[in-house]
Design an enzyme around this catalytic site. Structure first.
Site, short mmCIF file in Angstrom:
data_model
loop_
_atom_site.label_atom_id
_atom_site.label_comp_id
_atom_site.label_asym_id
_atom_site.label_seq_id
_atom_site.Cartn_x
_atom_site.Cartn_y
_atom_site.Cartn_z
N SER A 179 0.82 -1.20 0.00
CA SER A 179 0.00 0.00 0.00
C SER A 179 0.86 1.26 0.00
CB SER A 179 -0.98 0.01 1.18
OG SER A 179 -0.30 -0.10 2.40
N GLU A 180 2.03 1.22 0.68
CA GLU A 180 2.98 2.32 0.60
C GLU A 180 4.42 1.84 0.66
OE1 GLU A 180 -0.67 4.62 1.93
OE2 GLU A 180 0.33 2.91 2.85
N THR A 181 5.27 2.58 -0.03
CA THR A 181 6.72 2.42 -0.01
C THR A 181 7.30 3.79 0.26
OG1 THR A 181 6.68 0.58 -1.58
CG2 THR A 181 8.75 1.78 -1.38
N HIS B 234 0.52 4.93 8.44
CA HIS B 234 1.35 3.76 8.77
C HIS B 234 2.75 3.88 8.18
CE1 HIS B 234 1.07 1.35 4.98
NE2 HIS B 234 1.96 0.56 5.56
#
Length: 285
Positions: free
Chosen positions: A46-48, A77
């Site tokens: 979902s995120e990097t 997060h």
């Protein structure tokens, strides 16, 4: 290309493989936005994030945050997971009072390092929120295949712009099977990041689910900014007040078990949770 230190951190859990993972490249020096986006698309999380040198003297580091589809000005997060990775790598140490300062697209974000870290809680102060009534609310309800919500849906801007829908029961939230194409169309039409749905029980339990299909995230396992937006919505509705807090759960429908700690203080809404390292190594970028 060069070897760059890399970590993958599970956020909002103390148990590996049960929270929301974030990929953290601990040295983003010299990478272009296109290179960062390509790597984020490849990790398919979902995120990097990419840790870079701060350009603001008040910050400990600068963080760039990417979904598989776009760069974000802020996200919850990734902020906590990246702080955990930065501390673990010795890139920064807590300042007086036990805090880090992250620079990102929304400006400077304070991160509190709880006693006993790394077992303790990390938390961030949510950026100042802005709330407006959601346009075309019927389209949101239709995408959820429900006739009505407990209160009128809203758009809450905390950097990411979340559409917020409150349902009457936790069971209704758990049973949702949204029309992702319809949600994608809504986000495109109204410039929203995604949809976060929640319900609170009479005992105080809060359940949350977040969907961001336009950014390539069908369902976010455990979403910090989405939970922060829910807390802002509840604060505006008078359901919570300064000095109060609660713990929300998220992710069970997709095999995760996240716990998000919300506290309303005089200086704003704080979102926290525990983090655990799952991968440490290097990546060629």
């Amino acid at each position: 290309m060069m070897q760059r230190p890399f970590s993958q951190i599970d956020v909002f859990t103390a148990v590996p493989f049960s929270g929301n993972p974030v990929a953290v490249v601990l040295d983003g020096t010299g990478l272009s936005a296109e290179e960062m986006q390509r790597f984020a698309r490849w990790t398919n999380l979902s995120e990097t994030t990419f840790v870079c040198a701060a350009t603001d003297p008040g910050a400990d580091y600068l963080l760039r945050i990417f979904t598989p589809g776009a760069e974000l000005p802020f996200a919850g997060h990734p902020t906590l997971g990246s702080a955990h990775a930065v501390l673990e790598a010795g890139i920064a140490r807590p300042r007086t009072g036990g805090r880090l300062v992250q620079q990102c697209g929304v400006g400077l974000v304070d991160i509190a390092v709880g006693p006993g870290w790394p077992e303790g809680v990390l938390s961030f102060r949510l950026p100042q929120h802005r709330l407006v009534t959601a346009p075309d609310a019927s389209a949101l309800l239709s995408a959820l295949s429900i006739g009505s919500s407990r209160r009128p849906p809203a758009i809450v801007d905390v950097g990411p712009r979340w559409a917020i829908v409150e349902l009457a029961s936790i069971a209704e939230v758990a049973a949702l099977a949204p029309d992702l194409a319809a949600l994608r169309a809504y986000d495109r039409a109204h410039g929203t990041t995604g949809l976060t749905v929640f319900a609170a029980s009479s005992s105080g339990a809060v359940k949350v689910r977040s969907f961001a299909p336009l950014d390539g995230i069908a369902e976010d396992p455990v979403c910090g900014s989405g939970n922060g937006a829910v807390a802002a919505f509840r604060l505006e509705q008078g359901d919570i007040a300064a000095g109060e807090g609660y713990v929300a759960s998220q992710g069970q429908e997709i095999g995760r078990d996240g716990r998000i700690e919300i506290a309303v203080r005089d200086d704003g809404i704080h979102v926290g949770g525990r983090c655990v390292s799952c991968i440490a190594g290097s990546v060629l970028l």
